[in-house]
Scaffold this active site. Structure first.
Site, PDB file in Angstrom:
ATOM      1  N   HIS A   1       2.025   0.272  -3.836  1.00 15.97           N
ATOM      2  CA  HIS A   1       2.389  -2.132  -4.713  1.00 15.97           C
ATOM      3  C   HIS A   1       4.604  -1.501  -4.312  1.00 15.97           C
ATOM      4  CE1 HIS A   1       3.825   0.884  -8.368  1.00 15.97           C
ATOM      5  NE2 HIS A   1       4.850   0.246  -8.256  1.00 15.97           N
TER       6      HIS A   1
ATOM      7  N   ASP B   1      -3.563   3.244  -5.814  1.00 15.80           N
ATOM      8  CA  ASP B   1      -2.088   2.579  -5.470  1.00 15.80           C
ATOM      9  C   ASP B   1      -1.570   3.700  -4.809  1.00 15.80           C
ATOM     10  OD1 ASP B   1       0.268   1.217  -5.921  1.00 15.80           O
ATOM     11  OD2 ASP B   1       1.086   2.101  -7.495  1.00 15.80           O
TER      12      ASP B   1
ATOM     13  N   SER C   1       8.993   4.696  -8.800  1.00 15.00           N
ATOM     14  CA  SER C   1       7.864   3.671  -8.821  1.00 15.00           C
ATOM     15  C   SER C   1       7.413   4.298  -7.626  1.00 15.00           C
ATOM     16  CB  SER C   1       6.906   3.111  -7.805  1.00 15.00           C
ATOM     17  OG  SER C   1       6.919   1.445  -9.642  1.00 15.00           O
TER      18      SER C   1
END
Length: 365
Positions: free
Chosen positions: A101, A131, A209
């Site tokens: 992402h 992911d 992230s």
């Protein structure tokens, strides 16, 4: 009439009088800086914080995704930052691991190392179900310091962990916490479940992230991927994909450019079918592909006869004796294997149980 000399002397006298009245009658002694008290040695926990950051920060990178914009009049093309995130150096070949992402929706990527040198990167491969994405940069070997890889299978709730990332675009930020819980389950972007997830209270914010979650030895134990927060900022509940999963997926992305999922060649029925027919937990087969592993193994789908009555087919209830509750369970177990591997299926049909060996094929997804 006063001379010029007399006027000048009078003015100087007035200034002296004014200056005297501005000085406090009882001025204090002249002030000096306080002497510095020696700090002494760091506490063991502080020293470990310092050691972990010094050891791992050169392996952590800042990722910027870029959009291309063309000026309407001059036709000049420029690259405009689109988003930022974190990643880490996987190997000396320049592979960079991050979250999918983080790079989703962009075709251009720039990786900035800890010494602030930047390199254009290309996408090697991604696996949306977990992911995970892998980029690659071309950089001098002495700048590529791979992160030390640990294990997530032996983690304990309560042990110390560290996160290094770029929250809100602030480079090389260290936060500390503990493993708050294990075996959490979160959804990926395509709604597939990611299982075995690590929960931590180490502060994780937007921009973290794709960054590493570390144990107290500075080893990678997870990839920070999500936070639970009504406000959008850290609320003490962060989630990391376990490193054992990362270490399984990344080599396959590097090798194949994508994650090739082993396949049986079946179509599964919806949960409503299980409820309507009171079937056991598992995967009810409603179609079998021609020239598929399932066809070769004789697996039977549910069907209807000429009168419209349902003819029972096979329900897969376990793979290599590991029970499965639904399609997501089955896919997760198959992803641990490679195309060409042989697995043993436990099958239910009309109340009877049997086992069948099946050689896995390759998914076309």
């Amino acid at each position: 009439m006063q001379t010029t000399r007399q006027l000048l002397l009078a003015a100087l006298a007035a200034l002296a009088t004014l200056a005297t009245t501005c000085v406090p009658a009882h001025a204090g002694p002249e002030a000096h800086p306080r002497p510095v008290t020696p700090r002494g040695a760091f506490e063991p926990s502080e020293q470990n914080n310092i050691n972990v950051f010094r050891k791992v920060s050169p392996s952590v990178v800042h990722i910027t995704t870029l959009d291309v914009q063309r000026d309407l009049f001059s036709r000049n093309v420029q690259e405009v930052p689109h988003g930022t995130g974190t990643g880490f150096i996987w190997d000396e070949q320049g592979h960079i691991v991050t979250n999918f992402h983080v790079i989703q929706g962009s075709d251009l990527f720039r990786v900035t190392l800890s010494d602030q040198t930047s390199f254009d990167a290309r996408l090697v491969g991604a696996f949306v179900d977990r992911d995970i994405a892998v980029l690659r940069i071309t950089a001098p070997r002495d700048k590529l310091l791979p992160i030390a890889v640990g294990s997530s299978r032996d983690l304990q709730v309560g042990q110390n962990v560290y996160a290094i990332g770029n929250p809100f675009g602030l480079d090389q930020t260290l936060t500390r916490g503990i493993v708050s819980a294990l075996n959490r389950e979160i959804d990926s972007l395509n709604r597939r479940s990611i299982r075995g997830v690590i929960q931590t209270d180490a502060a994780i914010n937007p921009g973290n992230s794709g960054g590493p979650l570390l144990d107290s030895a500075g080893r990678l134990i997870g990839v920070n991927t999500q936070i639970y927060s009504p406000s959008g900022a850290s609320a003490g509940i962060g989630f990391a994909i376990p490193v054992d999963e990362v270490n399984r997926v990344v080599p396959r992305l590097i090798r194949d450019g994508r994650f090739i999922r082993p396949a049986l060649g079946i179509t599964s029925g919806p949960p409503q079918l299980h409820q309507a027919l009171r079937l056991p937990k598992g995967v009810a087969i409603v179609a079998v592909g021609q020239r598929s592993p399932a066809k070769a193994a004789g697996l039977q789908p549910f069907s209807r006869d000429r009168n419209g009555r349902i003819v029972n087919g096979d329900v897969i209830t376990a793979i290599n004796d590991e029970a499965i509750a639904d399609l997501d369970d089955m896919l997760s177990l198959l992803e641990r294997r490679q195309p060409g591997d042989t697995v043993r299926l436990t099958l239910w049909r009309e109340g009877k149980i049997r086992q069948q060996a099946v050689k896995l094929g390759e998914s076309d997804q």
